[in-house]
Scaffold this active site. Structure first.
Site, PDB file in Angstrom:
ATOM      1  N   CYS A   1       7.626  11.436   7.632  1.00  0.00           N
ATOM      2  CA  CYS A   1       7.324  12.780   7.112  1.00  0.00           C
ATOM      3  C   CYS A   1       7.040  13.741   8.265  1.00  0.00           C
ATOM      4  CB  CYS A   1       6.135  12.702   6.183  1.00  0.00           C
ATOM      5  SG  CYS A   1       4.752  11.818   6.911  1.00  0.00           S
TER       6      CYS A   1
ATOM      7  N   LYS B   1      -1.304   1.660  -6.123  1.00  0.00           N
ATOM      8  CA  LYS B   1       0.077   1.488  -6.595  1.00  0.00           C
ATOM      9  C   LYS B   1       0.976   1.659  -5.385  1.00  0.00           C
ATOM     10  CE  LYS B   1       3.683   3.146  -7.680  1.00  0.00           C
ATOM     11  NZ  LYS B   1       4.943   2.637  -7.069  1.00  0.00           N
TER      12      LYS B   1
ATOM     13  N   GLU C   1      -0.132  14.063   0.285  1.00  0.00           N
ATOM     14  CA  GLU C   1       0.499  14.064   1.608  1.00  0.00           C
ATOM     15  C   GLU C   1       1.999  13.978   1.368  1.00  0.00           C
ATOM     16  OE1 GLU C   1      -1.190  14.625   4.156  1.00  0.00           O
ATOM     17  OE2 GLU C   1      -3.202  13.808   3.893  1.00  0.00           O
TER      18      GLU C   1
ATOM     19  N   GLU D   1      14.331  18.173   3.734  1.00  0.00           N
ATOM     20  CA  GLU D   1      13.926  16.946   4.423  1.00  0.00           C
ATOM     21  C   GLU D   1      15.006  15.888   4.221  1.00  0.00           C
ATOM     22  OE1 GLU D   1      10.663  14.516   2.829  1.00  0.00           O
ATOM     23  OE2 GLU D   1       9.777  14.644   4.826  1.00  0.00           O
TER      24      GLU D   1
HETATM   25  P1  NAD Z   1       8.391   8.982  -3.642  1.00  0.00           P
HETATM   26  O1  NAD Z   1       7.689  10.258  -3.884  1.00  0.00           O
HETATM   27  O2  NAD Z   1       9.636   8.719  -4.390  1.00  0.00           O
HETATM   28  O3  NAD Z   1       7.428   7.770  -3.995  1.00  0.00           O
HETATM   29  C1  NAD Z   1       6.153   7.613  -3.426  1.00  0.00           C
HETATM   30  C2  NAD Z   1       5.326   6.734  -4.338  1.00  0.00           C
HETATM   31  O4  NAD Z   1       5.116   7.418  -5.563  1.00  0.00           O
HETATM   32  C3  NAD Z   1       5.998   5.408  -4.698  1.00  0.00           C
HETATM   33  O5  NAD Z   1       5.010   4.413  -4.788  1.00  0.00           O
HETATM   34  C4  NAD Z   1       6.576   5.704  -6.067  1.00  0.00           C
HETATM   35  O6  NAD Z   1       6.758   4.548  -6.855  1.00  0.00           O
HETATM   36  C5  NAD Z   1       5.509   6.613  -6.648  1.00  0.00           C
HETATM   37  N1  NAD Z   1       5.956   7.482  -7.736  1.00  0.00           N
HETATM   38  C6  NAD Z   1       7.218   7.879  -8.025  1.00  0.00           C
HETATM   39  N2  NAD Z   1       7.219   8.664  -9.126  1.00  0.00           N
HETATM   40  C7  NAD Z   1       5.934   8.774  -9.530  1.00  0.00           C
HETATM   41  C8  NAD Z   1       5.284   9.455 -10.601  1.00  0.00           C
HETATM   42  N3  NAD Z   1       5.977  10.195 -11.478  1.00  0.00           N
HETATM   43  N4  NAD Z   1       3.951   9.369 -10.718  1.00  0.00           N
HETATM   44  C9  NAD Z   1       3.238   8.656  -9.827  1.00  0.00           C
HETATM   45  N5  NAD Z   1       3.781   7.971  -8.806  1.00  0.00           N
HETATM   46  C10 NAD Z   1       5.124   8.026  -8.654  1.00  0.00           C
HETATM   47  O7  NAD Z   1       8.594   8.904  -2.093  1.00  0.00           O
HETATM   48  P2  NAD Z   1       9.280   7.750  -1.253  1.00  0.00           P
HETATM   49  O8  NAD Z   1      10.759   7.885  -1.419  1.00  0.00           O
HETATM   50  O9  NAD Z   1       8.650   6.434  -1.529  1.00  0.00           O
HETATM   51  O10 NAD Z   1       8.839   8.170   0.227  1.00  0.00           O
HETATM   52  C11 NAD Z   1       9.501   9.149   0.947  1.00  0.00           C
HETATM   53  C12 NAD Z   1       8.794  10.486   0.840  1.00  0.00           C
HETATM   54  O11 NAD Z   1       7.436  10.355   1.216  1.00  0.00           O
HETATM   55  C13 NAD Z   1       9.357  11.517   1.792  1.00  0.00           C
HETATM   56  O12 NAD Z   1       9.568  12.743   1.120  1.00  0.00           O
HETATM   57  C14 NAD Z   1       8.288  11.701   2.846  1.00  0.00           C
HETATM   58  O13 NAD Z   1       8.241  12.936   3.453  1.00  0.00           O
HETATM   59  C15 NAD Z   1       7.057  11.401   2.108  1.00  0.00           C
HETATM   60  N6  NAD Z   1       6.020  10.932   3.025  1.00  0.00           N
HETATM   61  C16 NAD Z   1       4.961  11.754   3.319  1.00  0.00           C
HETATM   62  C17 NAD Z   1       3.989  11.342   4.208  1.00  0.00           C
HETATM   63  C18 NAD Z   1       2.823  12.224   4.531  1.00  0.00           C
HETATM   64  O14 NAD Z   1       1.811  11.702   4.952  1.00  0.00           O
HETATM   65  N7  NAD Z   1       2.878  13.509   4.347  1.00  0.00           N
HETATM   66  C19 NAD Z   1       4.081  10.095   4.799  1.00  0.00           C
HETATM   67  C20 NAD Z   1       5.162   9.293   4.499  1.00  0.00           C
HETATM   68  C21 NAD Z   1       6.117   9.715   3.592  1.00  0.00           C
END
Ligand code: NAD
Length: 474
Positions: A278, A169, A244, A378
């Site tokens: 991140c 997804k 992550e 963040e």
């Molecule tokens: P997000 O958590 O909003 O979304 C990430 C993914 O999860 C998307 O595909 C989204 O559609 C999905 N999602 C959203 N709600 C969900 C739910 N209830 N159940 C299952 N899936 C769901 O994050 P974002 O805005 O896309 O990305 C930014 C965030 O990601 C930042 O906080 C960043 O730190 C983090 N990030 C972490 C890493 C790492 O490796 N630690 C790497 C990149 C980004």
């Protein structure tokens, strides 16, 4: 206008049951550049069923066969590198060098996994038992928008290496990259059902994947808030979960650091991926008595840091991915000012000369204390905080005073001293005098930055269960 109206289930491009159309934007122009038709819960269920059907045969494939498969996947994604780079620029706005790195990273992770798999021993003798590492089953892989192709390929590579089948997804905001990766993987002759890609909303498709009883493993990269939700909902079926999540990484500049190297490195760590990383080093810890010198160099470098058109090779900070993200970053800059931090570079609004596009000014605050909002939360944009410390003990204490623990950086002229400090920092990865990624080293967070590790042997084992068969003759 690009219309993406297919998802990928059971080895075929199919029209989703879901019928919501979602706009795709070019963040550098704010123009709508395409639409993606979103999958729904029914599509997710169909994808999970396909992955479940494919699992028994795929889980029994030989190590050699999966190494060959990963090599084909690698070649197929590599062949699409230029197309992928275009999509990364168009729908995400990564500056040239970052975009090129990301496009190459997507294929690199596949060959890295092939190499890990080639050297891995699935059966070991432990006491009188034979211990076998077995694939977990159907894996749900959920990725964010800030490195879509790399996360899809990296998670899938580890799942395939283990012998798992997958339902992916991706972020709905990265549909162009997803389409190219899907086409590449389709061309690699992957057995039907081994990977399925259902682009849809997180609270619809993501929820179906993280609650469905036929999904055994979830590997998620995204925000800490969503990670916690996933951990909660996945508990009902006791899924294995890799998370992550976010970070607030410290860059510890020791008092002996050579600022010719340390200042550019600290700023690169903070502004990497336009701050939408991140692992961005967003808290720069500087010895109090060298603050003026550090600030002067920061001002000088940021004045020469180009934020703007991602297609201009001089640009190092591209736009924020969306209006929402742009507003979020602006709000944090305002909070920093209101809480009494001192702006030494950047500030609110767009960079000079730009009146469209979700561009922000590369921003650095000084006189930040570690209890300020900008030091605790963040931001996910190019907004950095300089925090001073009196001695090494205090530097370590500030570095660790955060709910996150993803990555940290230690900069020093004395490598042994830097390693001693690194050993005391609570982070999954500590980079000493470098920003270079090491694909063999584990990656993941302590504390609220996540659970589990990716990359290398650790990433492979995240998709394996340990099974012991006792009383086996030697
Ligand atoms: P997000 O958590 O909003 O979304 C990430 C993914 O999860 C998307 O595909 C989204 O559609 C999905 N999602 C959203 N709600 C969900 C739910 N209830 N159940 C299952 N899936 C769901 O994050 P974002 O805005 O896309 O990305 C930014 C965030 O990601 C930042 O906080 C960043 O730190 C983090 N990030 C972490 C890493 C790492 O490796 N630690 C790497 C990149 C980004």
């Amino acid at each position: 206008m690009q219309i993406i109206d297919k998802i990928y289930i059971d080895g075929a491009f199919v029209t989703p049951h879901g019928d919501e159309m979602f706009d795709l934007f070019n963040p550098a122009t704010e123009q709508v550049i395409g639409q993606v038709r979103l999958a729904d819960a029914q599509d997710a269920r169909d994808a999970i069923a396909a992955a479940k059907r494919a699992f028994p045969a795929f889980s029994r494939t030989s190590q050699r066969a999966r190494v060959e498969l990963l090599k084909r996947m690698h070649a197929a994604v590599l062949a699409k590198e230029d197309e992928l780079y275009e999509a990364i620029t168009e729908e995400y706005g990564a500056p040239v060098s970052r975009g090129r790195w990301m496009a190459r990273h997507a294929s690199n992770v596949l060959i890295d996994a092939a190499n890990v798999l080639e050297a891995y021993t699935f059966k070991r003798r432990v006491g009188g038992a034979e211990v076998v590492m077995q694939p977990m089953g159907v894996a749900g892989l959920i990725t964010p928008w800030n490195s879509d192709a790399g996360f899809i390929c990296g998670k899938l590579a580890a799942a395939v290496a283990a012998g798992c089948t997958a339902v992916i997804k991706p972020s709905e905001m990265s549909a162009m990259q997803t389409r190219i990766v899907t086409e590449a993987l389709h061309a690699a002759d992957v057995p039907p059902g081994v990977f399925n890609i259902v682009t849809g909303r997180g609270d619809v498709v993501g929820t179906e994947i993280t609650t469905h009883p036929d999904v055994n493993k979830v590997s998620f990269t995204g925000s800490t808030a969503v990670g916690k939700t996933i951990l909660r909902v996945a508990a009902d079926t006791l899924k294995r979960v890799t998370l992550e999540l976010g970070g607030k990484s410290p860059v510890v500049v020791l008092d002996d650091a050579d600022f010719d190297q340390a200042v550019p490195l600290a700023l690169d760590a903070g502004f990497m991926n336009s701050g939408q990383a991140c692992i961005a080093g967003t808290r720069i810890l500087v010895p109090q008595h060298r603050l003026a010198e550090f600030e002067a160099r920061v001002r000088d470098i940021v004045a020469r840091t180009q934020a703007g058109d991602p297609r201009d090779p001089q640009t190092t900070v591209g736009p924020m991915v969306s209006q929402k993200q742009w507003e979020r970053v602006q709000r944090y800059i305002r909070i920093g000012i209101d809480e009494g931090a001192r702006l030494i570079a950047g500030g609110e609004g767009r960079p000079e000369g730009l009146d469209a596009g979700w561009f922000v000014r590369p921003t650095v605050f000084s006189d930040v204390t570690n209890d300020m909002t900008i030091a605790r939360e963040e931001i996910f944009g190019p907004v950095l905080s300089i925090i001073t410390y009196r001695d090494e003990e205090e530097a370590i204490a500030i570095a660790n005073d955060t709910r996150y623990g993803l990555q940290a950086y230690v900069l020093s002229a004395d490598v042994r001293r830097a390693h001693a400090v690194a050993s005391r920092i609570e982070a999954g990865r500590v980079l000493v005098n470098t920003l270079a990624h090491d694909p063999a080293a584990p990656f993941g967070g302590l504390k609220q930055s996540g659970i589990g590790r990716e990359y290398g042997v650790y990433g492979l084992e995240a998709f394996l269960e340990t099974k012991a068969v006792l009383n086996v003759p030697a």
